[in-house]
Design a protein around this motif. Structure first.
Motif, PDB file in Angstrom:
ATOM      1  N   TYR A 283      37.329  -2.011 -21.025  1.00  0.00           N
ATOM      2  CA  TYR A 283      36.382  -2.595 -21.779  1.00  0.00           C
ATOM      3  C   TYR A 283      35.811  -3.650 -20.739  1.00  0.00           C
ATOM      4  O   TYR A 283      36.273  -4.029 -19.670  1.00  0.00           O
ATOM      5  CB  TYR A 283      36.987  -3.409 -22.902  1.00  0.00           C
ATOM      6  CG  TYR A 283      37.624  -2.590 -24.124  1.00  0.00           C
ATOM      7  CD1 TYR A 283      38.792  -1.802 -23.833  1.00  0.00           C
ATOM      8  CD2 TYR A 283      36.706  -2.433 -24.918  1.00  0.00           C
ATOM      9  CE1 TYR A 283      39.174  -0.895 -24.861  1.00  0.00           C
ATOM     10  CE2 TYR A 283      37.213  -1.589 -26.107  1.00  0.00           C
ATOM     11  CZ  TYR A 283      38.304  -0.936 -26.056  1.00  0.00           C
ATOM     12  OH  TYR A 283      38.853  -0.186 -27.377  1.00  0.00           O
TER      13      TYR A 283
ATOM     14  N   GLN B  49      33.453  -7.191 -20.722  1.00  0.00           N
ATOM     15  CA  GLN B  49      33.277  -8.708 -21.685  1.00  0.00           C
ATOM     16  C   GLN B  49      32.474  -9.585 -21.150  1.00  0.00           C
ATOM     17  O   GLN B  49      32.895 -10.027 -19.889  1.00  0.00           O
ATOM     18  CB  GLN B  49      34.619  -9.383 -22.208  1.00  0.00           C
ATOM     19  CG  GLN B  49      34.314 -10.267 -23.243  1.00  0.00           C
ATOM     20  CD  GLN B  49      35.687 -11.122 -23.678  1.00  0.00           C
ATOM     21  OE1 GLN B  49      36.635 -11.075 -22.862  1.00  0.00           O
ATOM     22  NE2 GLN B  49      35.943 -11.508 -24.813  1.00  0.00           N
TER      23      GLN B  49
ATOM     24  N   SER C 247      31.102 -15.267 -24.234  1.00  0.00           N
ATOM     25  CA  SER C 247      30.726 -15.667 -25.650  1.00  0.00           C
ATOM     26  C   SER C 247      30.544 -14.413 -26.443  1.00  0.00           C
ATOM     27  O   SER C 247      29.891 -14.611 -27.525  1.00  0.00           O
ATOM     28  CB  SER C 247      29.580 -16.645 -25.705  1.00  0.00           C
ATOM     29  OG  SER C 247      29.720 -17.771 -24.908  1.00  0.00           O
ATOM     30  N   GLN C 248      31.077 -13.187 -25.798  1.00  0.00           N
ATOM     31  CA  GLN C 248      30.970 -11.778 -26.795  1.00  0.00           C
ATOM     32  C   GLN C 248      32.452 -11.166 -26.780  1.00  0.00           C
ATOM     33  O   GLN C 248      33.004 -11.693 -25.835  1.00  0.00           O
ATOM     34  CB  GLN C 248      29.908 -10.883 -26.106  1.00  0.00           C
ATOM     35  CG  GLN C 248      28.350 -11.349 -26.160  1.00  0.00           C
ATOM     36  CD  GLN C 248      27.492 -10.399 -25.278  1.00  0.00           C
ATOM     37  OE1 GLN C 248      27.715  -9.361 -25.485  1.00  0.00           O
ATOM     38  NE2 GLN C 248      26.355 -10.853 -24.671  1.00  0.00           N
ATOM     39  N   GLY C 249      32.344 -10.176 -27.664  1.00  0.00           N
ATOM     40  CA  GLY C 249      33.550  -9.669 -27.838  1.00  0.00           C
ATOM     41  C   GLY C 249      33.450  -8.523 -26.521  1.00  0.00           C
ATOM     42  O   GLY C 249      32.634  -8.055 -26.251  1.00  0.00           O
ATOM     43  N   PRO C 250      34.570  -8.058 -26.305  1.00  0.00           N
ATOM     44  CA  PRO C 250      34.648  -6.792 -25.492  1.00  0.00           C
ATOM     45  C   PRO C 250      33.944  -5.440 -25.862  1.00  0.00           C
ATOM     46  O   PRO C 250      33.727  -5.412 -27.305  1.00  0.00           O
ATOM     47  CB  PRO C 250      36.206  -6.490 -25.314  1.00  0.00           C
ATOM     48  CG  PRO C 250      36.837  -7.541 -25.821  1.00  0.00           C
ATOM     49  CD  PRO C 250      35.837  -8.362 -26.932  1.00  0.00           C
TER      50      PRO C 250
ATOM     51  N   PHE D  14      33.404  -1.364 -25.123  1.00  0.00           N
ATOM     52  CA  PHE D  14      34.173  -0.132 -24.636  1.00  0.00           C
ATOM     53  C   PHE D  14      33.122   0.537 -23.530  1.00  0.00           C
ATOM     54  O   PHE D  14      32.031   0.529 -23.675  1.00  0.00           O
ATOM     55  CB  PHE D  14      34.342   0.695 -25.834  1.00  0.00           C
ATOM     56  CG  PHE D  14      34.625   2.534 -25.253  1.00  0.00           C
ATOM     57  CD1 PHE D  14      33.724   3.241 -25.107  1.00  0.00           C
ATOM     58  CD2 PHE D  14      35.895   2.598 -25.096  1.00  0.00           C
ATOM     59  CE1 PHE D  14      33.934   4.518 -24.709  1.00  0.00           C
ATOM     60  CE2 PHE D  14      36.424   4.034 -24.451  1.00  0.00           C
ATOM     61  CZ  PHE D  14      35.276   4.853 -24.278  1.00  0.00           C
TER      62      PHE D  14
ATOM     63  N   TYR E 108      38.588  -4.954 -18.579  1.00  0.00           N
ATOM     64  CA  TYR E 108      39.992  -4.926 -18.933  1.00  0.00           C
ATOM     65  C   TYR E 108      40.326  -3.490 -18.646  1.00  0.00           C
ATOM     66  O   TYR E 108      39.572  -2.621 -19.193  1.00  0.00           O
ATOM     67  CB  TYR E 108      40.225  -5.795 -20.131  1.00  0.00           C
ATOM     68  CG  TYR E 108      39.977  -7.143 -20.750  1.00  0.00           C
ATOM     69  CD1 TYR E 108      38.835  -7.410 -20.931  1.00  0.00           C
ATOM     70  CD2 TYR E 108      40.858  -8.029 -20.350  1.00  0.00           C
ATOM     71  CE1 TYR E 108      38.247  -8.948 -21.210  1.00  0.00           C
ATOM     72  CE2 TYR E 108      40.737  -9.293 -20.445  1.00  0.00           C
ATOM     73  CZ  TYR E 108      39.637  -9.538 -21.004  1.00  0.00           C
ATOM     74  OH  TYR E 108      39.351 -11.230 -21.090  1.00  0.00           O
TER      75      TYR E 108
ATOM     76  N   THR F 144      47.145  -4.082 -25.701  1.00  0.00           N
ATOM     77  CA  THR F 144      47.585  -5.097 -25.042  1.00  0.00           C
ATOM     78  C   THR F 144      46.583  -5.352 -23.900  1.00  0.00           C
ATOM     79  O   THR F 144      46.416  -4.407 -23.021  1.00  0.00           O
ATOM     80  CB  THR F 144      48.903  -5.163 -24.395  1.00  0.00           C
ATOM     81  OG1 THR F 144      49.726  -5.052 -25.665  1.00  0.00           O
ATOM     82  CG2 THR F 144      49.095  -6.771 -23.878  1.00  0.00           C
ATOM     83  N   PHE F 145      45.567  -6.458 -24.237  1.00  0.00           N
ATOM     84  CA  PHE F 145      44.799  -6.638 -23.373  1.00  0.00           C
ATOM     85  C   PHE F 145      45.306  -7.563 -22.210  1.00  0.00           C
ATOM     86  O   PHE F 145      45.705  -8.742 -22.530  1.00  0.00           O
ATOM     87  CB  PHE F 145      43.534  -7.568 -23.771  1.00  0.00           C
ATOM     88  CG  PHE F 145      42.499  -6.562 -24.529  1.00  0.00           C
ATOM     89  CD1 PHE F 145      42.974  -6.121 -25.897  1.00  0.00           C
ATOM     90  CD2 PHE F 145      41.442  -6.241 -24.063  1.00  0.00           C
ATOM     91  CE1 PHE F 145      41.697  -5.403 -26.474  1.00  0.00           C
ATOM     92  CE2 PHE F 145      40.580  -5.279 -24.669  1.00  0.00           C
ATOM     93  CZ  PHE F 145      40.507  -5.023 -25.941  1.00  0.00           C
ATOM     94  N   GLY F 146      45.266  -7.360 -20.733  1.00  0.00           N
ATOM     95  CA  GLY F 146      45.858  -8.026 -19.826  1.00  0.00           C
ATOM     96  C   GLY F 146      44.685  -9.287 -19.644  1.00  0.00           C
ATOM     97  O   GLY F 146      43.894  -9.496 -20.227  1.00  0.00           O
ATOM     98  N   GLY F 147      44.741 -10.141 -18.402  1.00  0.00           N
ATOM     99  CA  GLY F 147      43.911 -11.005 -18.072  1.00  0.00           C
ATOM    100  C   GLY F 147      42.552 -10.417 -17.648  1.00  0.00           C
ATOM    101  O   GLY F 147      41.656 -11.095 -17.330  1.00  0.00           O
TER     102      GLY F 147
ATOM    103  N   ARG G 201      37.634 -10.352 -13.113  1.00  0.00           N
ATOM    104  CA  ARG G 201      36.370 -11.090 -13.296  1.00  0.00           C
ATOM    105  C   ARG G 201      35.479 -10.510 -12.219  1.00  0.00           C
ATOM    106  O   ARG G 201      35.929 -10.917 -11.166  1.00  0.00           O
ATOM    107  CB  ARG G 201      36.634 -12.541 -13.167  1.00  0.00           C
ATOM    108  CG  ARG G 201      37.264 -13.204 -14.321  1.00  0.00           C
ATOM    109  CD  ARG G 201      37.256 -14.683 -14.358  1.00  0.00           C
ATOM    110  NE  ARG G 201      37.738 -15.274 -15.641  1.00  0.00           N
ATOM    111  CZ  ARG G 201      37.223 -15.397 -16.654  1.00  0.00           C
ATOM    112  NH1 ARG G 201      35.830 -15.263 -16.610  1.00  0.00           N
ATOM    113  NH2 ARG G 201      37.776 -16.122 -17.635  1.00  0.00           N
TER     114      ARG G 201
END
Lengths: 113, 111
Positions: free
Chosen positions: B36, B38, B41-44, B46, B87, B100-103, B106
């Motif tokens: 994913y 991201q 200020s937005q949702g992830p 796909f 992610y 489960t989303f990890g960190g 970036r």
């Protein structure tokens, strides 16, 4: 086709107040999810639902309740808000199965003073 | 649930190819690998999903070796607008299993 819509977009609460976040999807998805995302962190799953009338706990369920009375809606409730619940809340939905992509809303920014 | 490990951050320049690798040593037989993206200020959103070998779509490619213990997201010729958090998720498609989303990683694309 709106996808996933979250209401409200922003909210400020005082400690101890209650509120409900609404998530609505128009894609006829079976699965729905609530996540929280703290600054600089990944998403953590609060609760999820694999169908109308069913809910299950995720990774961080304490302090939250959910309901899925209608297939298209998934509600997240905070009965007694605490400052630790200050976060951005995301709702998502998908077709059945974790191999299906999740579609996310734009999030609700919640601040608890 | 299979645990995933990704680099915390990466830098690149416009026009370069970016490869982000995710390790998932304890991946199970029926686990799928999903990526994913991201923006702030937005949702992830796909990007791509795969089970084995290589998957390609209009946005990215996903390379999965035979042992499936890692996967690599490849973004061809990145632009400034590809600056985001990426992610990697691993989960089975059974009902009732949670992702489960990890960190995440970036990615900063520089001009």
């Amino acid at each position: 086709n709106a996808g996933v819509t979250q209401t409200p977009k922003f909210r400020v609460l005082k400690t101890g107040q209650s509120m409900t976040l609404l998530c609505a999807q128009d894609m006829n998805h079976e699965y729905m999810y609530w996540y929280r995302q703290d600054p600089g962190m990944g998403l953590r799953l609060i609760h999820y639902s694999v169908g109308e009338g069913t809910t299950a706990k995720g990774e961080v369920p304490d302090g939250y309740n959910v309901s899925r009375l209608k297939k298209q809606n998934f509600l997240l409730g905070l009965e007694s808000a605490a400052p630790s619940q200050t976060s951005v809340y995301f709702c998502a939905s998908s077709y059945a199965g974790n191999d299906q992509p999740q579609h996310f809303g734009d999030g609700t920014r919640l601040s608890i003073l | 649930l299979a645990k995933t490990t990704q680099p915390i951050s990466m830098d690149s320049y416009e026009g370069q190819e970016v490869n982000i690798t995710c390790s998932h040593n304890n991946i199970a037989t029926n686990d799928y690998i999903t990526w994913y993206q991201q923006f702030p200020s937005q949702g992830p959103r796909f990007i791509i999903q795969g089970y084995k070998t290589k998957v390609t779509n209009e946005v990215a490619s996903l390379f999965i070796p035979a042992d499936r213990k890692s996967s690599t997201l490849s973004l061809p010729r990145v632009s400034l607008s590809d600056t985001a958090v990426y992610y990697c998720l691993v989960a089975p498609n059974n009902a009732g299993n949670m992702l489960t989303f990890g960190g995440g990683t970036r990615l900063m694309v520089k001009p």
